[in-house]
Scaffold this active site. Structure first.
Site, PDB file in Angstrom:
ATOM      1  N   GLN A   1      -5.779  11.514  78.724  1.00 41.26           N
ATOM      2  CA  GLN A   1      -5.560  10.160  78.421  1.00 41.26           C
ATOM      3  C   GLN A   1      -6.376   9.378  78.575  1.00 41.26           C
ATOM      4  OE1 GLN A   1      -2.234   9.252  77.880  1.00 41.26           O
ATOM      5  NE2 GLN A   1      -1.358  11.332  78.045  1.00 41.26           N
TER       6      GLN A   1
ATOM      7  N   CYS B   1      14.635  14.306  84.008  1.00 44.13           N
ATOM      8  CA  CYS B   1      15.955  14.445  83.639  1.00 44.13           C
ATOM      9  C   CYS B   1      16.259  14.802  82.222  1.00 44.13           C
ATOM     10  CB  CYS B   1      16.945  13.252  83.624  1.00 44.13           C
ATOM     11  SG  CYS B   1      16.928  12.534  85.256  1.00 44.13           S
TER      12      CYS B   1
HETATM   13  N1  PLP Z   1      -2.907  16.502  80.734  1.00 45.46           N
HETATM   14  C1  PLP Z   1      -2.527  15.097  80.643  1.00 45.46           C
HETATM   15  C2  PLP Z   1      -2.753  14.056  81.514  1.00 45.46           C
HETATM   16  C3  PLP Z   1      -1.550  14.805  79.453  1.00 45.46           C
HETATM   17  O1  PLP Z   1      -1.265  13.642  79.260  1.00 45.46           O
HETATM   18  C4  PLP Z   1      -1.206  16.051  78.782  1.00 45.46           C
HETATM   19  C5  PLP Z   1      -0.468  15.827  77.417  1.00 45.46           C
HETATM   20  O2  PLP Z   1       0.586  15.067  77.720  1.00 45.46           O
HETATM   21  C6  PLP Z   1      -1.826  17.214  78.834  1.00 45.46           C
HETATM   22  C7  PLP Z   1      -2.654  17.411  79.687  1.00 45.46           C
HETATM   23  C8  PLP Z   1      -1.520  18.331  78.074  1.00 45.46           C
HETATM   24  O3  PLP Z   1      -2.039  18.236  76.725  1.00 45.46           O
HETATM   25  P1  PLP Z   1      -1.785  18.837  75.525  1.00 45.46           P
HETATM   26  O4  PLP Z   1      -0.451  18.338  75.042  1.00 45.46           O
HETATM   27  O5  PLP Z   1      -2.939  18.650  74.368  1.00 45.46           O
HETATM   28  O6  PLP Z   1      -1.529  20.282  75.776  1.00 45.46           O
END
Ligand code: PLP
Length: 397
Positions: free
Chosen positions: A182, A328
């Protein structure tokens, strides 16, 4: 009148920018060679692969040789955790992470605990979602082989003191991994400044395509491979490279680096307008996460007396795409582990709403939400037995 289509879920995923798509297109048709092939067609895509690696490296101040392409953040997290754990199991079996990580980290930790006998400590966070550094200092020990703390939280946006945490990990000989899915591309991230050993990133959070990401691995750091097969990615991650996606991810990283300052100031302005507007207009509302030390585009609210799912449904009818903090929708009635970890009661955690702004959000979009959200909340509260009880209590006071 055409129905409004308002996207307020940029933390879930972003659209591919036009410039990114333009860069990708020739690699789906004209330049389609396998980057491992010796001939001209292979050399063309190998050149594109090298360029994208430099663009990603430049975004986070890494050396291009330290960037390994994966199929996204989830794979990068799995690789970092499993790869480090298996490579270092002779040194120890203890891993430290936090209670508010993404499931890509938490479920991998559970797997390492249950199937491979590793011991995992899950650090608490404070009311803003910041990791308890004193607890880290108390829990870290000689057998700790890895510390993995996310850079910025996907639900509440809180940014962690990664440099400080890395120093503590290194003092005890542990590797440091951060999930920067993020953060990278949204706020400045400098691996040299942070000192981290491993860092996960993802293309679809920064206006690149889905199904592409990378793992930063500091020079000299050795972890086991996760994906076995051919000799791609300098023998560390097998599989024919997804060149169009890699080219798009590289371009998205280049744009993110070039626009960083204006991206942050504009998103922060819109987010603050949203936060201030919501808190001002809707009573019994709280902002989740740190007020300022948060991702520029993230706003996460809890509304007392109601359920997040109801809010999402009514917003969807108004054309507003948002997300709830609770799980949910995925079939479980458990409230978000992140909101519970920052100390919310079940009731407050259930009434949560995440609105995330991005590069295509406008003032008009925020105005539309501020006009409509109070009515949505009011309507849901009018059906809420909890709210009716509260009103009666107030009358009898
Ligand atoms: N880590 C975090 C903090 C995320 O927000 C996300 C996705 O929402 C992921 C890992 C997973 O990434 P990806 O969707 O590229 O597999």
């Amino acid at each position: 009148m055409e129905k409004r289509r308002l996207y307020m879920d940029y933390s879930a995923t972003t659209p591919v920018k036009k410039e990114v798509l333009d860069e990708m297109m020739p690699y789906l048709t004209d330049y389609f060679g396998n980057a491992s092939s010796f001939h001209l067609f292979g050399r063309e895509t190998k050149t594109a692969l090298d360029k994208a690696r430099k663009q990603i490296a430049s975004l986070v101040n890494a050396d291009p040789n330290e960037i390994f392409f994966t199929n996204g953040g989830t794979e990068s997290d799995n690789w970092a955790l499993q790869g480090a754990a298996f490579a270092r199991k002779n040194k120890g079996n203890h891993i430290i992470t936090s209670k508010i990580e993404h499931h890509a980290i938490l479920h991998t930790c559970e797997y390492l605990e249950k199937v491979h006998g590793f011991e995992v400590t899950y650090l608490d966070v404070d009311a803003d979602g910041i990791v308890d550094i004193e607890q880290l200092k108390r829990e870290i020990k000689d057998t700790t082989i890895l510390v993995s703390i996310m850079y910025a939280n996907n639900e509440i946006g809180t940014i962690q003191p990664i440099k400080e945490i890395t120093e503590i990990a290194h003092e005890h000989g542990a590797l440091m991994h951060t999930d920067a899915v993020q953060a990278a591309g949204n706020i400045p991230v400098d691996v040299k400044e942070l000192g981290v050993d491993l860092m996960s990133m993802s293309g679809h959070k920064i206006y690149g395509p889905k199904g592409i990401g990378s793992l930063y691995m500091k020079k000299g750091v050795r972890i086991q491979n996760l994906i076995h097969g051919g000799a791609q990615e300098r023998r560390k991650r097998a599989g024919t490279e997804n060149i169009p996606a890699i080219v798009g991810y590289g371009k998205a990283a280049e744009i993110a680096k070039g626009n960083m300052e204006s991206h942050i100031s504009e998103l922060t302005r819109l987010r603050n307008k949203l936060i201030d507007g919501v808190l001002e207009r809707i009573p019994h509302t709280r902002l989740n996460g740190h007020r300022t030390n948060r991702l520029p585009g993230n706003a996460n609210f809890s509304f007392e007396f109601i359920e997040g799912e109801g809010i999402l449904l009514l917003l969807d009818q108004l054309g507003i795409a948002a997300s709830s903090g609770s799980a949910c929708t995925s079939g479980s009635l458990d409230p978000s582990h992140v909101l519970m970890s920052i100390g919310l009661t079940h009731e407050w955690a259930h009434g949560s709403l995440r609105l995330t702004v991005g590069d295509f959000t406008t003032d008009d979009d925020i105005d539309y939400i501020l006009e409509n959200l109070p009515g949505v909340i009011e309507r849901l509260r009018s059906f809420s037995p909890l709210y009716q009880t509260y009103l009666k209590e107030q009358k009898n006071k």
